[in-house]
Design a protein around this motif. Structure first.
Motif, PDB file in Angstrom:
ATOM      1  N   ARG A 153      44.360  -1.027 -15.315  1.00  0.00           N
ATOM      2  CA  ARG A 153      45.059   0.257 -15.420  1.00  0.00           C
ATOM      3  C   ARG A 153      45.662   0.658 -14.079  1.00  0.00           C
ATOM      4  NH1 ARG A 153      40.479   3.323 -19.154  1.00  0.00           N
ATOM      5  NH2 ARG A 153      40.705   1.883 -20.921  1.00  0.00           N
ATOM      6  N   LEU A 154      44.895   0.494 -13.013  1.00  0.00           N
ATOM      7  CA  LEU A 154      45.404   0.850 -11.689  1.00  0.00           C
ATOM      8  C   LEU A 154      46.599  -0.007 -11.295  1.00  0.00           C
ATOM      9  CD1 LEU A 154      42.036   1.510  -9.884  1.00  0.00           C
ATOM     10  CD2 LEU A 154      43.942   3.142 -10.089  1.00  0.00           C
ATOM     11  N   ARG A 155      46.556  -1.291 -11.613  1.00  0.00           N
ATOM     12  CA  ARG A 155      47.710  -2.150 -11.311  1.00  0.00           C
ATOM     13  C   ARG A 155      48.931  -1.696 -12.103  1.00  0.00           C
ATOM     14  NH1 ARG A 155      43.697  -6.222 -11.372  1.00  0.00           N
ATOM     15  NH2 ARG A 155      44.265  -6.784 -13.511  1.00  0.00           N
ATOM     16  N   ALA A 156      48.739  -1.283 -13.351  1.00  0.00           N
ATOM     17  CA  ALA A 156      49.859  -0.800 -14.166  1.00  0.00           C
ATOM     18  C   ALA A 156      50.446   0.485 -13.583  1.00  0.00           C
ATOM     19  CB  ALA A 156      49.404  -0.580 -15.611  1.00  0.00           C
ATOM     20  N   ILE A 157      49.581   1.400 -13.155  1.00  0.00           N
ATOM     21  CA  ILE A 157      50.053   2.648 -12.550  1.00  0.00           C
ATOM     22  C   ILE A 157      50.767   2.346 -11.236  1.00  0.00           C
ATOM     23  CG2 ILE A 157      49.360   4.876 -11.574  1.00  0.00           C
ATOM     24  CD1 ILE A 157      46.926   4.741 -13.568  1.00  0.00           C
ATOM     25  N   HIS A 158      50.166   1.487 -10.426  1.00  0.00           N
ATOM     26  CA  HIS A 158      50.783   1.109  -9.147  1.00  0.00           C
ATOM     27  C   HIS A 158      52.164   0.500  -9.376  1.00  0.00           C
ATOM     28  CE1 HIS A 158      51.206  -1.761  -5.637  1.00  0.00           C
ATOM     29  NE2 HIS A 158      51.336  -0.564  -5.113  1.00  0.00           N
ATOM     30  N   GLN A 159      52.274  -0.355 -10.360  1.00  0.00           N
ATOM     31  CA  GLN A 159      53.569  -0.980 -10.657  1.00  0.00           C
ATOM     32  C   GLN A 159      54.600   0.073 -11.069  1.00  0.00           C
ATOM     33  OE1 GLN A 159      53.403  -4.048 -13.641  1.00  0.00           O
ATOM     34  NE2 GLN A 159      55.529  -4.625 -13.348  1.00  0.00           N
ATOM     35  N   ALA A 160      54.182   1.039 -11.876  1.00  0.00           N
ATOM     36  CA  ALA A 160      55.094   2.105 -12.304  1.00  0.00           C
ATOM     37  C   ALA A 160      55.518   2.977 -11.122  1.00  0.00           C
ATOM     38  CB  ALA A 160      54.438   2.959 -13.385  1.00  0.00           C
ATOM     39  N   HIS A 161      54.641   3.127 -10.139  1.00  0.00           N
ATOM     40  CA  HIS A 161      54.923   3.995  -8.992  1.00  0.00           C
ATOM     41  C   HIS A 161      55.598   3.256  -7.839  1.00  0.00           C
ATOM     42  CE1 HIS A 161      51.632   7.076 -10.326  1.00  0.00           C
ATOM     43  NE2 HIS A 161      52.599   6.925 -11.214  1.00  0.00           N
ATOM     44  N   ALA A 162      55.634   1.939  -7.891  1.00  0.00           N
ATOM     45  CA  ALA A 162      56.194   1.139  -6.798  1.00  0.00           C
ATOM     46  C   ALA A 162      57.679   1.404  -6.573  1.00  0.00           C
ATOM     47  CB  ALA A 162      55.961  -0.346  -7.062  1.00  0.00           C
ATOM     48  N   ALA A 163      58.387   1.848  -7.596  1.00  0.00           N
ATOM     49  CA  ALA A 163      59.820   2.127  -7.467  1.00  0.00           C
ATOM     50  C   ALA A 163      60.093   3.432  -6.716  1.00  0.00           C
ATOM     51  CB  ALA A 163      60.469   2.190  -8.847  1.00  0.00           C
ATOM     52  N   LEU A 164      59.081   4.286  -6.579  1.00  0.00           N
ATOM     53  CA  LEU A 164      59.255   5.554  -5.861  1.00  0.00           C
ATOM     54  C   LEU A 164      59.339   5.292  -4.361  1.00  0.00           C
ATOM     55  CD1 LEU A 164      56.570   7.678  -7.738  1.00  0.00           C
ATOM     56  CD2 LEU A 164      59.050   7.847  -8.001  1.00  0.00           C
ATOM     57  N   PRO A 165      60.159   6.053  -3.651  1.00  0.00           N
ATOM     58  CA  PRO A 165      60.195   5.876  -2.195  1.00  0.00           C
ATOM     59  C   PRO A 165      58.857   6.292  -1.572  1.00  0.00           C
ATOM     60  CG  PRO A 165      61.516   7.769  -2.852  1.00  0.00           C
ATOM     61  CD  PRO A 165      61.052   7.103  -4.119  1.00  0.00           C
ATOM     62  N   VAL A 166      58.456   5.598  -0.532  1.00  0.00           N
ATOM     63  CA  VAL A 166      57.219   5.952   0.166  1.00  0.00           C
ATOM     64  C   VAL A 166      57.466   7.241   0.942  1.00  0.00           C
ATOM     65  CG1 VAL A 166      55.548   5.232   1.918  1.00  0.00           C
ATOM     66  CG2 VAL A 166      56.512   3.538   0.334  1.00  0.00           C
ATOM     67  N   PRO A 167      56.636   8.260   0.721  1.00  0.00           N
ATOM     68  CA  PRO A 167      56.829   9.525   1.443  1.00  0.00           C
ATOM     69  C   PRO A 167      56.720   9.342   2.951  1.00  0.00           C
ATOM     70  CG  PRO A 167      55.317   9.794  -0.396  1.00  0.00           C
ATOM     71  CD  PRO A 167      55.537   8.321  -0.240  1.00  0.00           C
ATOM     72  N   ASP A 168      57.506  10.123   3.699  1.00  0.00           N
ATOM     73  CA  ASP A 168      57.519  10.037   5.156  1.00  0.00           C
ATOM     74  C   ASP A 168      56.137  10.249   5.775  1.00  0.00           C
ATOM     75  OD1 ASP A 168      60.244   9.557   5.211  1.00  0.00           O
ATOM     76  OD2 ASP A 168      60.767  11.662   5.551  1.00  0.00           O
ATOM     77  N   ALA A 169      55.302  11.067   5.149  1.00  0.00           N
ATOM     78  CA  ALA A 169      53.994  11.398   5.724  1.00  0.00           C
ATOM     79  C   ALA A 169      52.987  10.258   5.615  1.00  0.00           C
ATOM     80  CB  ALA A 169      53.437  12.641   5.033  1.00  0.00           C
ATOM     81  N   VAL A 170      53.246   9.274   4.776  1.00  0.00           N
ATOM     82  CA  VAL A 170      52.259   8.212   4.530  1.00  0.00           C
ATOM     83  C   VAL A 170      52.042   7.374   5.783  1.00  0.00           C
ATOM     84  CG1 VAL A 170      51.831   6.060   3.254  1.00  0.00           C
ATOM     85  CG2 VAL A 170      52.640   8.094   2.049  1.00  0.00           C
ATOM     86  N   GLY A 171      50.768   7.224   6.142  1.00  0.00           N
ATOM     87  CA  GLY A 171      50.387   6.350   7.239  1.00  0.00           C
ATOM     88  C   GLY A 171      50.656   6.887   8.624  1.00  0.00           C
ATOM     89  N   ARG A 172      51.058   8.129   8.709  1.00  0.00           N
ATOM     90  CA  ARG A 172      51.385   8.695  10.031  1.00  0.00           C
ATOM     91  C   ARG A 172      50.113   9.063  10.786  1.00  0.00           C
ATOM     92  NH1 ARG A 172      56.550  12.593  10.128  1.00  0.00           N
ATOM     93  NH2 ARG A 172      58.017  10.890  10.392  1.00  0.00           N
ATOM     94  N   PRO A 173      50.031   8.630  12.031  1.00  0.00           N
ATOM     95  CA  PRO A 173      48.879   9.043  12.844  1.00  0.00           C
ATOM     96  C   PRO A 173      49.069  10.481  13.319  1.00  0.00           C
ATOM     97  CG  PRO A 173      50.341   7.668  14.134  1.00  0.00           C
ATOM     98  CD  PRO A 173      50.909   7.720  12.726  1.00  0.00           C
ATOM     99  N   MET A 174      47.951  11.106  13.633  1.00  0.00           N
ATOM    100  CA  MET A 174      47.999  12.465  14.167  1.00  0.00           C
ATOM    101  C   MET A 174      47.968  12.398  15.690  1.00  0.00           C
ATOM    102  SD  MET A 174      45.383  15.663  13.552  1.00  0.00           S
ATOM    103  CE  MET A 174      45.104  15.159  11.888  1.00  0.00           C
ATOM    104  N   GLY A 175      48.705  13.254  16.328  1.00  0.00           N
ATOM    105  CA  GLY A 175      48.676  13.303  17.781  1.00  0.00           C
ATOM    106  C   GLY A 175      49.750  14.231  18.311  1.00  0.00           C
ATOM    107  N   ILE A 176      49.657  14.511  19.562  1.00  0.00           N
ATOM    108  CA  ILE A 176      50.665  15.329  20.226  1.00  0.00           C
ATOM    109  C   ILE A 176      51.719  14.393  20.772  1.00  0.00           C
ATOM    110  CG2 ILE A 176      51.114  16.929  22.134  1.00  0.00           C
ATOM    111  CD1 ILE A 176      48.161  17.862  21.779  1.00  0.00           C
ATOM    112  N   ARG A 177      52.939  14.539  20.293  1.00  0.00           N
ATOM    113  CA  ARG A 177      54.040  13.663  20.740  1.00  0.00           C
ATOM    114  C   ARG A 177      54.454  14.037  22.148  1.00  0.00           C
ATOM    115  NH1 ARG A 177      56.314  14.633  15.160  1.00  0.00           N
ATOM    116  NH2 ARG A 177      55.344  12.979  13.964  1.00  0.00           N
ATOM    117  N   ARG A 178      54.584  13.047  22.986  1.00  0.00           N
ATOM    118  CA  ARG A 178      54.989  13.266  24.381  1.00  0.00           C
ATOM    119  C   ARG A 178      56.252  12.503  24.659  1.00  0.00           C
ATOM    120  NH1 ARG A 178      51.354  16.811  26.373  1.00  0.00           N
ATOM    121  NH2 ARG A 178      49.230  16.399  25.803  1.00  0.00           N
TER     122      ARG A 178
END
Length: 178
Positions: A153-178
């Motif tokens: 089921r999870l693979r089926a859902i993942h496949q259905a969602h794979a066409a969506l663009p990856v949101p900009d916030a995904v995988g972003r580290p937290m920190g103070i940009r310098r």
């Protein structure tokens, strides 16, 4: 005695899985108005309550997947092991919330999900949550593989969602940009 935290879906079981049914991308399984109990001294939803609402969205997803009280009584569950919240806008008591969830990735033990919380009337993005879930043997207190039917089921859902663009916030580290 302290009252335990409950989701609005407790006791509702789960719907049967239909392999032939179209899987929405993203899933839209949870809506709720902002409860007066969630509003803080600043007059808007308190930061901890954003996570509470994302948890309710996860529970709706678990039931969509087939995980409910009966599943958990057999000593298995999904636990959240990491969360990254991004609060974008304030929301006040009584305002409608509309949540979505997409499966970004999955393997035998883990599910990487992304939630969006939007205003139910204006569709403005209020907050996001990126989470890593792990399947757990609750008696042993350690991770274990998801059963084959849930991996399917999870693979089926993942496949259905794979066409969506990856949101900009995904995988972003937290920190103070310098």
């Amino acid at each position: 005695m302290m009252e335990r935290v409950c989701t609005p879906y407790e006791g509702s079981g789960h719907r049967p899985w239909d392999d032939a049914a179209e899987i929405p991308a993203p899933l839209r399984l949870h809506r709720a108005p902002v409860s007066p109990r969630w509003v803080d001294y600043n007059g808007h939803m308190s930061e901890s309550c954003y996570l509470l609402v994302f948890g309710d969205n996860s529970d709706a997803f678990f039931r969509y997947l087939g995980i409910d009280e009966q599943y958990r009584q057999n000593g298995r569950s999904l636990y959240t092991v990491e969360s990254h919240l991004h609060n974008r806008r304030e929301v006040a008591e009584g305002e409608p919330l509309a949540l979505s969830l997409r499966v970004l990735d999955t393997d035998a033990k883990r599910v990487h999900v992304f939630h969006e919380m939007r205003h139910g009337d204006t569709d403005l993005l209020l907050a996001t949550a990126e989470q890593m879930l792990v399947h757990v043997d609750t008696a042993a207190g350690r991770s274990c593989e998801l059963p084959d039917h849930l991996q399917h089921r999870l693979r089926a859902i993942h496949q259905a969602h794979a066409a969506l663009p990856v949101p900009d916030a995904v995988g972003r580290p937290m920190g103070i940009r310098r």
